[in-house]
Design a protein around this motif. Structure first.
Motif, PDB file in Angstrom:
ATOM      1  N   GLU A  13       0.832  -1.211   0.000  1.00 55.61           N
ATOM      2  CA  GLU A  13       0.000   0.000   0.000  1.00 55.61           C
ATOM      3  C   GLU A  13       0.867   1.260   0.000  1.00 55.61           C
ATOM      4  O   GLU A  13       0.559   2.236  -0.707  1.00 55.61           O
ATOM      5  CB  GLU A  13      -0.945   0.000   1.206  1.00 55.61           C
ATOM      6  N   ALA A  14       1.957   1.242   0.770  1.00 58.65           N
ATOM      7  CA  ALA A  14       2.868   2.390   0.799  1.00 58.65           C
ATOM      8  C   ALA A  14       3.559   2.566  -0.554  1.00 58.65           C
ATOM      9  O   ALA A  14       3.744   3.683  -1.014  1.00 58.65           O
ATOM     10  CB  ALA A  14       3.898   2.223   1.909  1.00 58.65           C
ATOM     11  N   HIS A  15       3.922   1.458  -1.174  1.00 59.95           N
ATOM     12  CA  HIS A  15       4.572   1.511  -2.483  1.00 59.95           C
ATOM     13  C   HIS A  15       3.612   2.080  -3.530  1.00 59.95           C
ATOM     14  O   HIS A  15       3.994   2.918  -4.344  1.00 59.95           O
ATOM     15  CB  HIS A  15       5.046   0.113  -2.881  1.00 59.95           C
ATOM     16  N   ILE A  16       2.359   1.647  -3.483  1.00 58.78           N
ATOM     17  CA  ILE A  16       1.355   2.167  -4.417  1.00 58.78           C
ATOM     18  C   ILE A  16       1.173   3.672  -4.205  1.00 58.78           C
ATOM     19  O   ILE A  16       1.150   4.445  -5.172  1.00 58.78           O
ATOM     20  CB  ILE A  16       0.022   1.407  -4.271  1.00 58.78           C
ATOM     21  N   ALA A  17       1.082   4.100  -2.961  1.00 60.98           N
ATOM     22  CA  ALA A  17       0.905   5.528  -2.670  1.00 60.98           C
ATOM     23  C   ALA A  17       2.096   6.340  -3.165  1.00 60.98           C
ATOM     24  O   ALA A  17       1.922   7.406  -3.783  1.00 60.98           O
ATOM     25  CB  ALA A  17       0.710   5.737  -1.168  1.00 60.98           C
ATOM     26  N   ARG A  18       3.307   5.837  -2.945  1.00 57.78           N
ATOM     27  CA  ARG A  18       4.512   6.537  -3.385  1.00 57.78           C
ATOM     28  C   ARG A  18       4.555   6.622  -4.909  1.00 57.78           C
ATOM     29  O   ARG A  18       4.864   7.668  -5.476  1.00 57.78           O
ATOM     30  CB  ARG A  18       5.750   5.825  -2.858  1.00 57.78           C
ATOM     31  N   ASP A  19       4.244   5.520  -5.583  1.00 52.69           N
ATOM     32  CA  ASP A  19       4.262   5.535  -7.049  1.00 52.69           C
ATOM     33  C   ASP A  19       3.167   6.427  -7.624  1.00 52.69           C
ATOM     34  O   ASP A  19       3.361   7.048  -8.676  1.00 52.69           O
ATOM     35  CB  ASP A  19       4.154   4.111  -7.603  1.00 52.69           C
ATOM     36  N   CYS A  20       2.016   6.517  -6.947  1.00 52.67           N
ATOM     37  CA  CYS A  20       0.960   7.451  -7.386  1.00 52.67           C
ATOM     38  C   CYS A  20       1.466   8.885  -7.341  1.00 52.67           C
ATOM     39  O   CYS A  20       1.220   9.673  -8.263  1.00 52.67           O
ATOM     40  CB  CYS A  20      -0.282   7.304  -6.511  1.00 52.67           C
ATOM     41  N   GLU A  21       2.191   9.222  -6.273  1.00 49.90           N
ATOM     42  CA  GLU A  21       2.759  10.567  -6.158  1.00 49.90           C
ATOM     43  C   GLU A  21       3.765  10.828  -7.274  1.00 49.90           C
ATOM     44  O   GLU A  21       3.772  11.905  -7.879  1.00 49.90           O
ATOM     45  CB  GLU A  21       3.436  10.745  -4.801  1.00 49.90           C
ATOM     46  N   GLU A  22       4.618   9.835  -7.538  1.00 49.50           N
ATOM     47  CA  GLU A  22       5.620   9.990  -8.588  1.00 49.50           C
ATOM     48  C   GLU A  22       4.967  10.107  -9.964  1.00 49.50           C
ATOM     49  O   GLU A  22       5.430  10.875 -10.809  1.00 49.50           O
ATOM     50  CB  GLU A  22       6.614   8.827  -8.564  1.00 49.50           C
ATOM     51  N   LEU A  23       3.900   9.359 -10.194  1.00 50.46           N
ATOM     52  CA  LEU A  23       3.168   9.449 -11.464  1.00 50.46           C
ATOM     53  C   LEU A  23       2.585  10.848 -11.636  1.00 50.46           C
ATOM     54  O   LEU A  23       2.700  11.447 -12.706  1.00 50.46           O
ATOM     55  CB  LEU A  23       2.059   8.396 -11.526  1.00 50.46           C
ATOM     56  N   THR A  24       2.003  11.384 -10.590  1.00 50.69           N
ATOM     57  CA  THR A  24       1.435  12.734 -10.636  1.00 50.69           C
ATOM     58  C   THR A  24       2.513  13.762 -10.952  1.00 50.69           C
ATOM     59  O   THR A  24       2.304  14.656 -11.784  1.00 50.69           O
ATOM     60  CB  THR A  24       0.742  13.070  -9.299  1.00 50.69           C
ATOM     61  N   LYS A  25       3.677  13.632 -10.314  1.00 44.56           N
ATOM     62  CA  LYS A  25       4.784  14.563 -10.579  1.00 44.56           C
ATOM     63  C   LYS A  25       5.255  14.454 -12.026  1.00 44.56           C
ATOM     64  O   LYS A  25       5.515  15.469 -12.674  1.00 44.56           O
ATOM     65  CB  LYS A  25       5.960  14.264  -9.646  1.00 44.56           C
ATOM     66  N   ALA A  26       5.388  13.226 -12.509  1.00 43.27           N
ATOM     67  CA  ALA A  26       5.859  13.021 -13.883  1.00 43.27           C
ATOM     68  C   ALA A  26       4.877  13.607 -14.887  1.00 43.27           C
ATOM     69  O   ALA A  26       5.282  14.253 -15.866  1.00 43.27           O
ATOM     70  CB  ALA A  26       6.070  11.535 -14.145  1.00 43.27           C
ATOM     71  N   GLU A  27       3.591  13.392 -14.652  1.00 41.91           N
ATOM     72  CA  GLU A  27       2.575  13.947 -15.550  1.00 41.91           C
ATOM     73  C   GLU A  27       2.586  15.469 -15.511  1.00 41.91           C
ATOM     74  O   GLU A  27       2.466  16.123 -16.550  1.00 41.91           O
ATOM     75  CB  GLU A  27       1.193  13.402 -15.187  1.00 41.91           C
ATOM     76  N   ALA A  28       2.739  16.030 -14.316  1.00 40.65           N
ATOM     77  CA  ALA A  28       2.740  17.489 -14.170  1.00 40.65           C
ATOM     78  C   ALA A  28       3.946  18.126 -14.861  1.00 40.65           C
ATOM     79  O   ALA A  28       3.846  19.229 -15.403  1.00 40.65           O
ATOM     80  CB  ALA A  28       2.720  17.876 -12.696  1.00 40.65           C
ATOM     81  N   SER A  29       5.071  17.416 -14.870  1.00 36.50           N
ATOM     82  CA  SER A  29       6.276  17.969 -15.483  1.00 36.50           C
ATOM     83  C   SER A  29       6.372  17.655 -16.974  1.00 36.50           C
ATOM     84  O   SER A  29       7.283  18.128 -17.649  1.00 36.50           O
ATOM     85  CB  SER A  29       7.521  17.440 -14.769  1.00 36.50           C
ATOM     86  N   GLY A  30       5.447  16.839 -17.471  1.00 35.47           N
ATOM     87  CA  GLY A  30       5.458  16.490 -18.887  1.00 35.47           C
ATOM     88  C   GLY A  30       6.436  15.381 -19.247  1.00 35.47           C
ATOM     89  O   GLY A  30       6.736  15.161 -20.413  1.00 35.47           O
ATOM     90  N   ASP A  31       6.948  14.674 -18.242  1.00 37.52           N
ATOM     91  CA  ASP A  31       7.907  13.588 -18.464  1.00 37.52           C
ATOM     92  C   ASP A  31       7.132  12.319 -18.824  1.00 37.52           C
ATOM     93  O   ASP A  31       6.765  11.520 -17.957  1.00 37.52           O
ATOM     94  CB  ASP A  31       8.756  13.381 -17.216  1.00 37.52           C
ATOM     95  N   GLN A  32       6.878  12.136 -20.106  1.00 39.28           N
ATOM     96  CA  GLN A  32       6.034  11.030 -20.564  1.00 39.28           C
ATOM     97  C   GLN A  32       6.649   9.664 -20.295  1.00 39.28           C
ATOM     98  O   GLN A  32       5.943   8.718 -19.942  1.00 39.28           O
ATOM     99  CB  GLN A  32       5.720  11.188 -22.039  1.00 39.28           C
ATOM    100  N   ALA A  33       7.947   9.535 -20.463  1.00 39.48           N
ATOM    101  CA  ALA A  33       8.605   8.244 -20.240  1.00 39.48           C
ATOM    102  C   ALA A  33       8.486   7.825 -18.769  1.00 39.48           C
ATOM    103  O   ALA A  33       8.171   6.676 -18.453  1.00 39.48           O
ATOM    104  CB  ALA A  33      10.072   8.305 -20.651  1.00 39.48           C
ATOM    105  N   ARG A  34       8.728   8.771 -17.892  1.00 36.03           N
ATOM    106  CA  ARG A  34       8.632   8.476 -16.456  1.00 36.03           C
ATOM    107  C   ARG A  34       7.175   8.173 -16.067  1.00 36.03           C
ATOM    108  O   ARG A  34       6.913   7.278 -15.269  1.00 36.03           O
ATOM    109  CB  ARG A  34       9.170   9.650 -15.658  1.00 36.03           C
ATOM    110  N   ALA A  35       6.247   8.910 -16.643  1.00 36.28           N
ATOM    111  CA  ALA A  35       4.826   8.676 -16.363  1.00 36.28           C
ATOM    112  C   ALA A  35       4.418   7.275 -16.820  1.00 36.28           C
ATOM    113  O   ALA A  35       3.707   6.574 -16.096  1.00 36.28           O
ATOM    114  CB  ALA A  35       3.969   9.736 -17.048  1.00 36.28           C
ATOM    115  N   ARG A  36       4.887   6.851 -17.993  1.00 37.55           N
ATOM    116  CA  ARG A  36       4.584   5.491 -18.470  1.00 37.55           C
ATOM    117  C   ARG A  36       5.170   4.446 -17.535  1.00 37.55           C
ATOM    118  O   ARG A  36       4.529   3.444 -17.222  1.00 37.55           O
ATOM    119  CB  ARG A  36       5.143   5.274 -19.881  1.00 37.55           C
ATOM    120  N   HIS A  37       6.385   4.688 -17.064  1.00 35.33           N
ATOM    121  CA  HIS A  37       7.030   3.761 -16.131  1.00 35.33           C
ATOM    122  C   HIS A  37       6.181   3.579 -14.875  1.00 35.33           C
ATOM    123  O   HIS A  37       5.907   2.453 -14.460  1.00 35.33           O
ATOM    124  CB  HIS A  37       8.428   4.275 -15.757  1.00 35.33           C
TER     125      HIS A  37
END
Length: 63
Positions: A13-37
């Motif tokens: 659950e903690a890993h999912i929450a952390r990755d959700c935060e990272e996905l949001t950051k990647a999307e906000a910054s326009g980093d498509q490769a990181r967002a896909r990851h």
């Protein structure tokens, strides 16, 4: 980049929450490769959680 050896064991659950935060950051910054990851990682983690509902160990570190 963090090496696998230095990662702490956490709940799935903690890993999912952390990755959700990272996905949001990647999307906000326009980093498509990181967002896909992170999107793919989240999909896998959620499948694992669905298949093992009572198990809170993060199996991502077993790989």
């Amino acid at each position: 980049m963090t090496s696998t050896a230095s990662l702490s064991v956490e709940s799935i659950e903690a890993h999912i929450a952390r990755d959700c935060e990272e996905l949001t950051k990647a999307e906000a910054s326009g980093d498509q490769a990181r967002a896909r990851h992170y999107a793919k990682a989240l999909q896998w983690l959620k499948i694992c959680r669905t298949h093992h509902p009572g198990d809170h160990k993060d199996t991502a570190y077993w790989l």
